[in-house]
Write a protein that holds these residues in place. Structure first.
Motif, PDB file in Angstrom:
ATOM      1  N   UNK A   3       0.841  -1.193   0.000  1.00 38.99           N
ATOM      2  CA  UNK A   3       0.000   0.000   0.000  1.00 38.99           C
ATOM      3  C   UNK A   3       0.877   1.245   0.000  1.00 38.99           C
ATOM      4  N   UNK A   4       0.315   2.336  -0.478  1.00 36.62           N
ATOM      5  CA  UNK A   4       1.036   3.604  -0.418  1.00 36.62           C
ATOM      6  C   UNK A   4       1.008   4.137   1.012  1.00 36.62           C
ATOM      7  N   UNK A   5       1.749   5.197   1.254  1.00 37.13           N
ATOM      8  CA  UNK A   5       1.917   5.681   2.625  1.00 37.13           C
ATOM      9  C   UNK A   5       0.594   6.159   3.220  1.00 37.13           C
ATOM     10  N   UNK A   6       0.450   5.987   4.521  1.00 37.35           N
ATOM     11  CA  UNK A   6      -0.767   6.432   5.217  1.00 37.35           C
ATOM     12  C   UNK A   6      -0.913   7.945   5.131  1.00 37.35           C
ATOM     13  N   UNK A   7       0.213   8.661   5.166  1.00 37.16           N
ATOM     14  CA  UNK A   7       0.110  10.119   5.180  1.00 37.16           C
ATOM     15  C   UNK A   7      -0.587  10.658   3.934  1.00 37.16           C
ATOM     16  N   UNK A   9      -3.047   9.345   2.427  1.00 35.28           N
ATOM     17  CA  UNK A   9      -4.462   8.967   2.399  1.00 35.28           C
ATOM     18  C   UNK A   9      -5.334   9.894   3.231  1.00 35.28           C
ATOM     19  N   UNK A  10      -4.719  10.814   3.985  1.00 33.97           N
ATOM     20  CA  UNK A  10      -5.497  11.632   4.916  1.00 33.97           C
ATOM     21  C   UNK A  10      -5.646  13.073   4.465  1.00 33.97           C
ATOM     22  N   UNK A  11      -5.210  13.385   3.240  1.00 30.76           N
ATOM     23  CA  UNK A  11      -5.556  14.678   2.662  1.00 30.76           C
ATOM     24  C   UNK A  11      -5.802  14.493   1.178  1.00 30.76           C
ATOM     25  N   UNK A 124      -1.250  24.288   4.552  1.00 31.70           N
ATOM     26  CA  UNK A 124      -0.670  24.180   5.891  1.00 31.70           C
ATOM     27  C   UNK A 124      -0.979  22.835   6.541  1.00 31.70           C
ATOM     28  N   UNK A 125      -2.226  22.380   6.426  1.00 36.64           N
ATOM     29  CA  UNK A 125      -2.578  21.076   6.992  1.00 36.64           C
ATOM     30  C   UNK A 125      -1.762  19.969   6.341  1.00 36.64           C
ATOM     31  N   UNK A 126      -1.644  20.028   5.008  1.00 38.39           N
ATOM     32  CA  UNK A 126      -0.867  19.011   4.294  1.00 38.39           C
ATOM     33  C   UNK A 126       0.596  19.061   4.707  1.00 38.39           C
ATOM     34  N   UNK A 127       1.151  20.261   4.896  1.00 37.36           N
ATOM     35  CA  UNK A 127       2.545  20.387   5.332  1.00 37.36           C
ATOM     36  C   UNK A 127       2.756  19.728   6.694  1.00 37.36           C
ATOM     37  N   UNK A 131       5.045  16.358   7.364  1.00 35.56           N
ATOM     38  CA  UNK A 131       6.152  16.474   8.325  1.00 35.56           C
ATOM     39  C   UNK A 131       5.959  15.580   9.538  1.00 35.56           C
ATOM     40  N   UNK A 132       4.821  14.904   9.626  1.00 30.09           N
ATOM     41  CA  UNK A 132       4.551  14.049  10.775  1.00 30.09           C
ATOM     42  C   UNK A 132       4.093  14.804  12.004  1.00 30.09           C
ATOM     43  N   UNK A 133       3.754  16.095  11.833  1.00 30.03           N
ATOM     44  CA  UNK A 133       3.296  16.903  12.961  1.00 30.03           C
ATOM     45  C   UNK A 133       1.777  16.849  13.062  1.00 30.03           C
ATOM     46  N   UNK A 134       1.266  17.236  14.219  1.00 37.99           N
ATOM     47  CA  UNK A 134      -0.172  17.272  14.461  1.00 37.99           C
ATOM     48  C   UNK A 134      -0.637  18.719  14.431  1.00 37.99           C
TER      49      UNK A 134
END
Length: 386
Positions: A3-7, A9-11, A124-127, A131-134
């Protein structure tokens, strides 16, 4: 297959760029994506031609040509009053988009918290995700888009404190220009919680009705913890040239240069050389730019007044948020597509800018020639409420 990365899939892909495609599909006037429809100043175009004729086709220094960094340093000092070291305090990037991602990646580790106002520019949300930040969102309350100091403090204190806070001023999408007093409140919290502040100041010269833009790094004690992101795109009508920059203290820039190097290597060499010409222009150019955009704003707002719909009067930048709740659509995306097809003007769904699923707004861009705005305005009159 893996599968592709989880990150990823969330934007989603950008709704802004999607609406440009929708505008083209329906032959609508594109008031969605934020770019002018006029040409850059002729002298700047000629400088680009001259740079190419002079053979400037190979890599510039990774973090920016010396001539451009010298010119940027001089321009920043002229407007901020701060001394700027072109050798140690600047990185030239592929637009402010790259500068912002590089800034976030420079200061944030996975698991860190990064604050931002909502509504926010969608990158900004995607950045934060990349970057693995919340992301921690602080509401700006319509119609004036002010913040509640208690809500801002709670965000800075969350989870032991923010690592960084992103501040867009003048604000995209709502056109808010924050006052010095408001910025001092943010600065005090950044000092108290030992937080970096990443400023997006690409609309620094587009402020209206006699307002003044306050550079966050000029506030007491803020130069050491501010990463200032800007670009040349909006100032000189060259969004397609992709020239941005990051300005910060030397110890921050030393790390940001590494991120930039492996993200993009460098911005286009001939265009870096060409834009030096524009950075030498005087105060009259910037005053004329603000006056031109204020006039364009007033053309569009004049038509919106005739529709009877509610909007927030922009103080800066070149966008206006229009309240579409009287139309009763459950989805602002659906409304935006309907508006492009049936009204012939393409907006951006406001939900792409809000953290809380807000769907009462669309964003319109007035960085257009008067003829374009009048043509769009006549079409917008079909939205008139009885």
């Amino acid at each position: 297959m893996p599968r592709t990365s989880r990150r990823t899939s969330v934007f989603t892909e950008s709704l802004i760029r999607e609406m440009s495609r929708v505008a083209a599909q329906h032959g609508a006037i594109n008031l969605s994506q934020g770019f002018p429809d006029g040409d850059p100043p002729a002298a700047l175009v000629q400088a680009a031609k001259d740079a190419m004729d002079a053979g400037r086709h190979q890599y510039a220094i990774t973090w920016g040509s010396p001539e451009l960094r010298d010119a940027l340093a001089a321009k920043l000092t002229r407007f901020t009053g701060l001394p700027v070291d072109p050798l140690r305090e600047l990185v030239v990037t592929c637009g402010a988009t790259e500068a912002m991602l590089a800034a976030v990646m420079t200061v944030c580790d996975p698991g860190d918290r990064i604050g931002m106002f909502s509504p926010f520019y969608e990158n900004y949300n995607a950045d934060a995700i990349l970057s693995g930040a919340t992301a921690v969102h602080v509401p700006l309350h319509p119609p004036q888009y002010g913040f509640d100091p208690a809500e801002l403090r709670a965000a800075f204190a969350t989870g032991g404190g923010l690592k960084a806070f992103i501040l867009c001023n003048p604000s995209n999408p709502c056109g808010r220009v924050f006052t010095r007093e408001e910025l001092l409140q943010i600065a005090a919290l950044a000092e108290e919680f030992d937080t970096f502040v990443i400023t997006d100041e690409v609309y620094e010269h587009l402020v209206f009705d006699g307002r003044q833009h306050v550079y966050f790094a000029t506030l007491p004690g803020m130069a050491k913890r501010t990463l200032s992101v800007s670009s040349l795109s909006k100032t000189f009508s060259i969004t397609g040239w992709r020239l941005g920059y990051l300005h910060a203290a030397p110890e921050i820039i030393a790390q940001a240069r590494k991120v930039h190097d492996f993200l993009t290597v460098g911005a286009a060499a001939p265009l870096q050389h060409a834009v030096v010409t524009a950075l030498g222009w005087g105060a009259d150019y910037y005053a004329g730019l603000a006056a031109e955009y204020q006039s364009q704003r007033d053309v569009l707002l004049g038509y919106l007044d005739r529709t009877g719909l509610t909007y927030t009067r922009p103080e800066g930048a070149y966008f206006v948020m229009l309240d579409i709740s009287p139309f009763g659509y459950a989805s602002d995306v659906e409304f935006a597509h309907w508006m492009a097809k049936e009204i012939g003007v393409a907006p951006v769904p406001g939900s792409s800018f809000f953290a809380n699923g807000e769907n009462r707004y669309v964003r319109l861009n007035f960085a257009k020639k008067p003829a374009t705005l009048h043509a769009a305005g006549e079409r917008l009159l079909k939205l008139k409420r009885g």
